[in-house]
Design an enzyme around this catalytic site. Sequence first.
Site, mmCIF file in Angstrom:
data_model
loop_
_atom_site.group_PDB
_atom_site.id
_atom_site.type_symbol
_atom_site.label_atom_id
_atom_site.label_comp_id
_atom_site.label_asym_id
_atom_site.label_seq_id
_atom_site.Cartn_x
_atom_site.Cartn_y
_atom_site.Cartn_z
ATOM 1 N N ASP A 80 1.128 -0.811 0.485
ATOM 2 C CA ASP A 80 -0.259 -0.279 -0.195
ATOM 3 C C ASP A 80 0.773 0.990 -0.287
ATOM 4 O OD1 ASP A 80 -2.079 -1.921 -0.037
ATOM 5 O OD2 ASP A 80 -2.496 -0.991 2.172
ATOM 6 N N TYR A 346 -10.792 -5.718 -4.420
ATOM 7 C CA TYR A 346 -11.765 -4.047 -3.979
ATOM 8 C C TYR A 346 -12.907 -4.765 -4.938
ATOM 9 C CZ TYR A 346 -8.608 -2.186 -0.401
ATOM 10 O OH TYR A 346 -8.437 -2.353 1.120
ATOM 11 N N GLU A 368 -10.644 -6.315 -8.364
ATOM 12 C CA GLU A 368 -9.482 -7.116 -8.910
ATOM 13 C C GLU A 368 -9.824 -9.030 -8.361
ATOM 14 O OE1 GLU A 368 -7.077 -4.113 -5.319
ATOM 15 O OE2 GLU A 368 -7.835 -5.432 -4.481
#
Length: 389
Positions: A80, A346, A368
């Site tokens: 991230d 997601y 995803e």
Amino acid sequence: MRGVVISRGLLAGLVTLLSLDVLPCLAVDGQISPLVLEELLLWVSGGAGQVNTYRIPLLTFTKRGSLLAFSEARKGSEQDTGAKFIALRRSTDKGATWGPTAFIVDDGSLADGLNLGSVVIDEEKGSVLLIYSICFHRYHCSPSSTMMVYSMDDGLSWSAPRNLSVMLGVKSFAPGPGFGIQKRYPPAVGRLVVCGHGSIAGDGVFCILSDDHGVTWKYGAALKSIPFNQPKQALDFNPDECQPVEMEDGSIVINVRNQYNYHCHCRIVVRSLDGGESLPLEELFFDHTLVDPAVAAGALQKEGILFFTNPANDKQRVNLTLRWSLTNGQSWEKDSVQIWAGPSGYSSMTSLKSDSPEDKKFIYVIYEKGHKDYDESISFVKVHLYGGR
Ligand SMILES: *[C@@H]1O[C@H](CO)[C@@H](O)[C@H](O)[C@H]1NC(C)=O
Ligand SMILES: *[C@@H]1O[C@H](CO)[C@@H](O)[C@H](O)[C@H]1NC(C)=O
């Protein structure tokens, strides 16, 4: 007219006419039966060029009816943090064909670079606004900044990044991921509402508001975590990534990731009655039907039907599922559509607001998708709402 013999052929013809006639009525009653019509991979991770992993897909129609798909193009790893581009692909034929990837923002080589994000369409100005964060995790950097780029030409060209923290302050705020809304129904018609979550020093769900088409922004509603501003442990209340949708009564329903599984392995739902200025606890509930492994999910309100996508599993990110509600989310239809059984993460949804009967038939999902891991690719799906029968 007793005694008239109706031939079998004529009868069959009548039946056919009748059923053709009946279908649209059922459709109006909301008896939908979604079917995945088309699926297309927009980005594949671990492939060519300067990108290691694509994650965090967003999808929107512009006012002119082009489809824009965004994602984080993570340069060095799947993490991230780290440096990234914002990737964009554009379709002018409702997702049948797509232009090449454009990198519309490049954060250079930051240790804790940009994170998406919410895309908002200003229907009055025709603009596309994309709000994201930089240094959200405060990993080898400080402070966090909330940033915005915008396009006035249907997503073809983009402004330089604007730093909204000059107005909002430097709290960690990660918008969405998903879309922000422009209020269509009172109160606060025309207002832009973007909701997201904070990190440890101020975690919870927060909305930022603009009443002047994105020029100035201020903080609105807050749903704070417990214990606030302190490290969390399992089962604490920590509302996280979220997707707001405007209902036809003008309220804003926010579907929220329940990070530490407070009360259930399911979604938190909270509602604002004042255009995103407050999120009263009286308007909060846990939706036990929407079983969730703690993930960013998709929500969409179209023609009075509420749609929801997530990996519908209480522990793992697998089983990307589309659900729909005819009761504004108070209950969900028993049927659901499994979009992908395997690893899936997601997701986000959009549809084209238009008077054409054709456009009323479709919603569009981006998510995803992988075989071993959910971050292997980003997939686009066109769903026919009345196609499954
Ligand atoms: C954004 O503005 C804030 C407040 O002025 C500042 O502290 C921060 O460094 C700025 N961020 C960027 C990326 O310029
Ligand atoms: C997938 O989702 C459906 C709908 O919620 C559920 O019935 C099914 O048990 C789920 N399967 C897995 C493997 O999670």
